[in-house]
Design a protein around this motif. Sequence first.
Motif, PDB file in Angstrom:
ATOM      1  N   TYR A   1      35.271  54.128  31.558  1.00  0.00           N
ATOM      2  CA  TYR A   1      35.663  52.833  30.990  1.00  0.00           C
ATOM      3  C   TYR A   1      37.152  52.572  31.227  1.00  0.00           C
ATOM      4  O   TYR A   1      37.547  51.504  31.704  1.00  0.00           O
ATOM      5  N   GLY A   2      37.973  53.547  30.900  1.00  0.00           N
ATOM      6  CA  GLY A   2      39.407  53.376  31.096  1.00  0.00           C
ATOM      7  C   GLY A   2      39.798  53.292  32.550  1.00  0.00           C
ATOM      8  O   GLY A   2      40.649  52.472  32.933  1.00  0.00           O
ATOM      9  N   HIS A   3      39.181  54.107  33.402  1.00  0.00           N
ATOM     10  CA  HIS A   3      39.510  54.073  34.825  1.00  0.00           C
ATOM     11  C   HIS A   3      39.077  52.762  35.473  1.00  0.00           C
ATOM     12  O   HIS A   3      39.732  52.290  36.419  1.00  0.00           O
ATOM     13  N   ALA A   4      37.995  52.168  34.987  1.00  0.00           N
ATOM     14  CA  ALA A   4      37.603  50.839  35.488  1.00  0.00           C
ATOM     15  C   ALA A   4      38.717  49.833  35.231  1.00  0.00           C
ATOM     16  O   ALA A   4      39.055  49.010  36.102  1.00  0.00           O
ATOM     17  N   PHE A   5      39.321  49.913  34.060  1.00  0.00           N
ATOM     18  CA  PHE A   5      40.389  48.964  33.752  1.00  0.00           C
ATOM     19  C   PHE A   5      41.684  49.291  34.489  1.00  0.00           C
ATOM     20  O   PHE A   5      42.486  48.394  34.754  1.00  0.00           O
ATOM     21  N   VAL A   6      41.908  50.560  34.822  1.00  0.00           N
ATOM     22  CA  VAL A   6      43.052  50.876  35.691  1.00  0.00           C
ATOM     23  C   VAL A   6      42.865  50.193  37.046  1.00  0.00           C
ATOM     24  O   VAL A   6      43.814  49.613  37.607  1.00  0.00           O
ATOM     25  N   LEU A   7      41.648  50.236  37.573  1.00  0.00           N
ATOM     26  CA  LEU A   7      41.370  49.575  38.847  1.00  0.00           C
ATOM     27  C   LEU A   7      41.572  48.069  38.738  1.00  0.00           C
ATOM     28  O   LEU A   7      42.148  47.442  39.644  1.00  0.00           O
ATOM     29  N   LEU A   8      41.131  47.462  37.646  1.00  0.00           N
ATOM     30  CA  LEU A   8      41.339  46.026  37.454  1.00  0.00           C
ATOM     31  C   LEU A   8      42.827  45.703  37.360  1.00  0.00           C
ATOM     32  O   LEU A   8      43.309  44.749  37.993  1.00  0.00           O
ATOM     33  N   ALA A   9      43.560  46.488  36.578  1.00  0.00           N
ATOM     34  CA  ALA A   9      44.995  46.247  36.419  1.00  0.00           C
ATOM     35  C   ALA A   9      45.722  46.374  37.753  1.00  0.00           C
ATOM     36  O   ALA A   9      46.575  45.535  38.102  1.00  0.00           O
ATOM     37  N   ALA A  10      45.406  47.412  38.512  1.00  0.00           N
ATOM     38  CA  ALA A  10      46.056  47.610  39.810  1.00  0.00           C
ATOM     39  C   ALA A  10      45.746  46.465  40.759  1.00  0.00           C
ATOM     40  O   ALA A  10      46.626  46.002  41.509  1.00  0.00           O
ATOM     41  N   SER A  11      44.517  45.991  40.753  1.00  0.00           N
ATOM     42  CA  SER A  11      44.115  44.905  41.649  1.00  0.00           C
ATOM     43  C   SER A  11      44.834  43.611  41.304  1.00  0.00           C
ATOM     44  O   SER A  11      45.321  42.893  42.197  1.00  0.00           O
ATOM     45  N   SER A  12      44.926  43.298  40.016  1.00  0.00           N
ATOM     46  CA  SER A  12      45.626  42.080  39.613  1.00  0.00           C
ATOM     47  C   SER A  12      47.116  42.189  39.882  1.00  0.00           C
ATOM     48  O   SER A  12      47.758  41.214  40.310  1.00  0.00           O
ATOM     49  N   ALA A  13      47.688  43.383  39.636  1.00  0.00           N
ATOM     50  CA  ALA A  13      49.112  43.573  39.925  1.00  0.00           C
ATOM     51  C   ALA A  13      49.393  43.445  41.414  1.00  0.00           C
ATOM     52  O   ALA A  13      50.451  42.922  41.819  1.00  0.00           O
ATOM     53  N   LEU A  14      48.462  43.908  42.249  1.00  0.00           N
ATOM     54  CA  LEU A  14      48.640  43.759  43.695  1.00  0.00           C
ATOM     55  C   LEU A  14      48.628  42.288  44.095  1.00  0.00           C
ATOM     56  O   LEU A  14      49.443  41.847  44.923  1.00  0.00           O
ATOM     57  N   GLN A  15      47.723  41.522  43.514  1.00  0.00           N
ATOM     58  CA  GLN A  15      47.698  40.076  43.793  1.00  0.00           C
ATOM     59  C   GLN A  15      49.008  39.424  43.355  1.00  0.00           C
ATOM     60  O   GLN A  15      49.472  38.469  43.980  1.00  0.00           O
ATOM     61  N   ALA A  16      49.601  39.955  42.279  1.00  0.00           N
ATOM     62  CA  ALA A  16      50.862  39.401  41.770  1.00  0.00           C
ATOM     63  C   ALA A  16      52.075  39.913  42.535  1.00  0.00           C
ATOM     64  O   ALA A  16      53.210  39.541  42.212  1.00  0.00           O
ATOM     65  N   GLY A  17      51.871  40.773  43.537  1.00  0.00           N
ATOM     66  CA  GLY A  17      52.969  41.250  44.352  1.00  0.00           C
ATOM     67  C   GLY A  17      53.797  42.346  43.730  1.00  0.00           C
ATOM     68  O   GLY A  17      54.967  42.544  44.111  1.00  0.00           O
ATOM     69  N   HIS A  18      53.227  43.087  42.789  1.00  0.00           N
ATOM     70  CA  HIS A  18      54.017  44.145  42.158  1.00  0.00           C
ATOM     71  C   HIS A  18      54.228  45.292  43.144  1.00  0.00           C
ATOM     72  O   HIS A  18      53.269  45.750  43.785  1.00  0.00           O
ATOM     73  N   PRO A  19      55.440  45.812  43.276  1.00  0.00           N
ATOM     74  CA  PRO A  19      55.718  46.825  44.313  1.00  0.00           C
ATOM     75  C   PRO A  19      55.016  48.159  44.086  1.00  0.00           C
ATOM     76  O   PRO A  19      54.868  48.936  45.031  1.00  0.00           O
ATOM     77  N   ASP A  20      54.588  48.458  42.854  1.00  0.00           N
ATOM     78  CA  ASP A  20      53.925  49.728  42.575  1.00  0.00           C
ATOM     79  C   ASP A  20      52.408  49.608  42.529  1.00  0.00           C
ATOM     80  O   ASP A  20      51.716  50.604  42.258  1.00  0.00           O
ATOM     81  N   ALA A  21      51.881  48.437  42.802  1.00  0.00           N
ATOM     82  CA  ALA A  21      50.443  48.221  42.640  1.00  0.00           C
ATOM     83  C   ALA A  21      49.632  48.973  43.685  1.00  0.00           C
ATOM     84  O   ALA A  21      48.555  49.502  43.381  1.00  0.00           O
ATOM     85  N   ALA A  22      50.109  49.021  44.912  1.00  0.00           N
ATOM     86  CA  ALA A  22      49.328  49.650  45.986  1.00  0.00           C
ATOM     87  C   ALA A  22      49.110  51.132  45.714  1.00  0.00           C
ATOM     88  O   ALA A  22      48.004  51.655  45.906  1.00  0.00           O
TER      89      ALA A  22
END
Length: 414
Positions: A122-143
């Motif tokens: 459950y928690g790791h699913a949300f880590v994946l969601l957070a990382a994906s949204s941060a990548l769309q937002a251009g966050h430098p640590d998202a990748a």
Amino acid sequence: MVLDRDLEAMPWTERAAHRQWLLREADDLFRFFEAASLDPDGGVRVPDTDGRPLPGGVTELHTTTRLVHCFALGSLQGRPGARAILDHGMRALWERHRDKEQGGYVWSFGPGGFVDDRKQAYGHAFVLLAASSALQAGHPDAARLLTDVTDILDKRFWEEAHGASAEEFTRDWQPFDTYRGQNSNMHLTEALMAAFEATGERAYLDKAGRIADLVVNRHARAQGWRLPEHFTEDWQVDRAYDGNPIFRPYGTTPGHWLEWARLLVQLWELEGRRSDWMLEAARALFAQSLADGWDAARGGFVYTLDWDGAPRIGDRYWWPACEGIAAAAALRAVTGESLYEDWYRRIWDFAALHLIDRRHGGWHPQLGPDNQPKSEPFADKPDLYHALQACLIPLLPTDIGLAKGLREGRLATA
């Protein structure tokens, strides 16, 4: 007096005034959570009932990840302050939740380090969601976050033989039960679609399709669309399971039927509308949730049901209403049927009159059967994610997710 029938028939989402109302509600939610989100000790907080930051202490993974996801959306909207909260949440994920020694992300930490060090799907699913949204937002640590959590999900959680995720492990990756759950896999489906949109990598979408086929096309269909929640290790329905009353309650949870209805429309669109069963299932799950879960006398969706469809926990939580709004908007958009418009309005009416806290801000997390706010099991205002998405999803086409839609400027505003 002659009524303008054409105006009345116009969907609310096609009216500029309603779209502006949705954006104002989203803005109110952001402002309510902005004031409480930053913990100087490195964690994140949620507001209390009055909007004040809760005292610092334990930070849980689903809280951190959901705030990262939401403030990535705020950053994509050009919201001042959102990027600072996004940065703070990303640091908490990488520096505090991430287990540098054993890999993966622990459930919670406090000022002294890990508190609950289990590794949960459950928690790791949300880590994946957070990382994906941060990548769309251009966050430098998202990748790096996206790469890391994808590797963990693939190597530790994914069970190829079943086409779904295992549930949980100890810190050193030892399995400690045989439980399998649809809730974690449902949220993984959401996150996999977001990762596909962020990267273009088809493997994410393929996994989402396999989970949906297992949980919905096979199991929910076999149960007459009363979606089972709990399963054994070999993915047999476990009707007797009675776990955590918030995350794993006994029986069935009609709010998840609504959530799957919305996700299936999105998955159907992302796959190019090639799997007709997805739209069929979305319609059936929505209909069954209304038949079993909606209180026709007082409104609102009851939280849980017995296996015969009778209410078991009759409280109305905020999140099933949010998912009902999003599902109704999606189904109306792809079918054009007035039934879904009627329910979109009816559920928003209930939320506006009973769930949105006009005095203090945010949404009441639960109401009793009398539709009056309760203080149990949620004593505070724990969640931005569901309510924010209820405001934003109706403003986007059904063929695109929130983060990508915002990045591409496809949010309908005027």
